[in-house]
Design a protein around this motif. Structure first.
Motif, mmCIF file in Angstrom:
data_model
loop_
_atom_site.group_PDB
_atom_site.id
_atom_site.type_symbol
_atom_site.label_atom_id
_atom_site.label_comp_id
_atom_site.label_asym_id
_atom_site.label_seq_id
_atom_site.Cartn_x
_atom_site.Cartn_y
_atom_site.Cartn_z
ATOM 1 N N LEU A 50 -3.884 -11.455 3.619
ATOM 2 C CA LEU A 50 -3.409 -10.459 2.678
ATOM 3 C C LEU A 50 -1.917 -10.163 2.821
ATOM 4 C CD1 LEU A 50 -6.398 -7.923 2.852
ATOM 5 C CD2 LEU A 50 -5.971 -9.733 1.175
ATOM 6 N N ASP A 96 0.831 -1.211 0.000
ATOM 7 C CA ASP A 96 0.000 0.000 0.000
ATOM 8 C C ASP A 96 0.862 1.256 0.000
ATOM 9 O OD1 ASP A 96 -2.420 -1.352 -0.053
ATOM 10 O OD2 ASP A 96 -2.511 -1.527 2.123
ATOM 11 N N MET A 128 -12.597 -11.708 -5.287
ATOM 12 C CA MET A 128 -11.619 -11.349 -4.264
ATOM 13 C C MET A 128 -12.080 -10.067 -3.578
ATOM 14 S SD MET A 128 -8.315 -12.215 -6.645
ATOM 15 C CE MET A 128 -7.081 -12.051 -5.363
ATOM 16 N N GLN A 184 2.725 -8.369 -6.463
ATOM 17 C CA GLN A 184 1.936 -7.256 -5.944
ATOM 18 C C GLN A 184 2.754 -5.967 -5.898
ATOM 19 O OE1 GLN A 184 0.657 -8.633 -2.109
ATOM 20 N NE2 GLN A 184 -0.982 -9.915 -2.918
ATOM 21 N N GLU A 199 -11.165 -8.425 -1.075
ATOM 22 C CA GLU A 199 -10.147 -7.482 -0.620
ATOM 23 C C GLU A 199 -9.802 -6.447 -1.679
ATOM 24 O OE1 GLU A 199 -7.833 -11.167 -2.070
ATOM 25 O OE2 GLU A 199 -9.718 -10.685 -1.050
ATOM 26 N N ARG A 200 -10.061 -6.765 -2.946
ATOM 27 C CA ARG A 200 -9.775 -5.816 -4.018
ATOM 28 C C ARG A 200 -10.766 -4.657 -4.019
ATOM 29 N NH1 ARG A 200 -5.711 -7.205 -6.848
ATOM 30 N NH2 ARG A 200 -5.057 -9.382 -7.072
ATOM 31 N N LEU A 201 -11.856 -4.794 -3.282
ATOM 32 C CA LEU A 201 -12.834 -3.717 -3.186
ATOM 33 C C LEU A 201 -12.477 -2.710 -2.107
ATOM 34 C CD1 LEU A 201 -16.101 -5.853 -3.424
ATOM 35 C CD2 LEU A 201 -14.934 -4.623 -5.275
ATOM 36 N N GLU A 244 3.276 -4.647 -9.440
ATOM 37 C CA GLU A 244 2.011 -4.131 -9.955
ATOM 38 C C GLU A 244 1.661 -2.785 -9.308
ATOM 39 O OE1 GLU A 244 -1.878 -5.511 -8.572
ATOM 40 O OE2 GLU A 244 -2.173 -6.270 -10.594
ATOM 41 N N ARG A 264 1.944 1.717 -3.585
ATOM 42 C CA ARG A 264 0.837 2.209 -4.411
ATOM 43 C C ARG A 264 0.580 3.695 -4.141
ATOM 44 N NH1 ARG A 264 -2.300 -1.424 -3.017
ATOM 45 N NH2 ARG A 264 -1.955 -2.819 -4.784
ATOM 46 N N ALA A 308 -11.116 -11.335 -10.280
ATOM 47 C CA ALA A 308 -11.103 -10.115 -9.478
ATOM 48 C C ALA A 308 -12.375 -9.959 -8.665
ATOM 49 C CB ALA A 308 -10.895 -8.893 -10.383
ATOM 50 N N ARG A 318 -7.793 -0.345 3.944
ATOM 51 C CA ARG A 318 -6.670 -1.267 4.153
ATOM 52 C C ARG A 318 -5.791 -0.785 5.302
ATOM 53 N NH1 ARG A 318 -5.145 -4.976 0.213
ATOM 54 N NH2 ARG A 318 -2.949 -4.616 0.728
ATOM 55 N N MET A 321 -3.288 -8.822 -14.459
ATOM 56 C CA MET A 321 -4.055 -9.380 -13.353
ATOM 57 C C MET A 321 -4.997 -10.455 -13.868
ATOM 58 S SD MET A 321 -3.057 -8.058 -10.665
ATOM 59 C CE MET A 321 -4.351 -8.794 -9.694
#
Length: 222
Positions: A218, A70, A156, A98, A158-160, A101, A73, A153, A166, A148
């Motif tokens: 995660l 995080d 999952m 991750q 957690e992707r939301l 990405e 990102r 997606a 987070r 990806m």
């Protein structure tokens, strides 16, 4: 000094003092670059970048306060020209994927040689992606690392989660209370409660134990 690049400013993000000392020596002595700041908490990285405006960041993923991916990102979105080199204790290829990405340029294991890290930093400064050869599992291709598995997606949850959700998830898993989280994130307790409820709803988490389990799932608690 390697002579691969001119003098540049670097931020070292590492919560183990002995390892941070070694990284600073490598950066300043072997590479001839300048360490602008040392950061030990994930929540402080963004602020340090605002103050020091580094060209390169050497980052540990296993940070207190905020997950390393995080952090990547958040910083990569704000400063797309920032070169981020992950220096990780984990050879988990999923974490490497991750990280790349999210915006990291290089991923190096802490167990690797100093020459490997030096090479990774130089590659990063040239804009070339580098993945430690000791990391296995299909993250070596720069194009593939950004792809990806789209069909999965939606499965999952957690992707939301938003970045703030987070952050709250990790801090709750670390044992922080709502009022402590509010102070750490400079937001109100009510806002923390809202993020916490939204996060728990998205993950179908019903208590702190569920939240802790999700944090481990995660890979936030490595």
């Amino acid at each position: 000094m390697t002579g691969c690049i001119g003098v540049i400013g670097v931020i070292v993000v590492e919560d183990h003092e002995l390892l941070a000392d070694g990284l600073c020596v490598l950066i300043e002595h072997d590479l001839g670059w300048r360490v602008l700041a040392r950061v030990v908490n994930g929540l402080d990285v963004y602020r340090a970048c605002v103050v020091h405006r580094p060209t390169l960041m050497v980052l540990d993923l296993g940070l207190p306060g905020m997950d390393g991916v995080d952090v990547i990102r958040q910083c990569a979105q704000r400063w797309p020209d920032l070169h981020i080199v992950v220096n990780s204790a984990s050879d988990d290829s999923e974490r490497a994927r991750q990280s790349l990405e999210a915006g990291a340029v290089a991923f190096v294991l802490k167990s690797s040689s100093r020459e490997t890290l030096i090479h990774a930093c130089c590659q990063a400064m040239r804009g070339e992606r580098f993945v430690d050869p000791a990391v296995f599992g299909g993250v070596h291709d720069s194009a593939g690392a950004r792809q990806m598995p789209g069909p999965f997606a939606a499965e999952m949850p957690e992707r939301l989660l938003t970045l703030r959700e987070r952050q709250v998830l990790k801090l709750v898993a670390e044992g922080q209370r709502n009022r402590d989280i509010a102070q750490l994130l400079s937001i109100s307790v009510k806002t923390v409660e809202t993020h916490r409820l939204n996060m728990m709803r998205k993950l179908d988490a019903h208590n702190v134990a569920d939240i802790v389990n999700w944090a481990h799932r995660l890979r936030m608690m490595l």
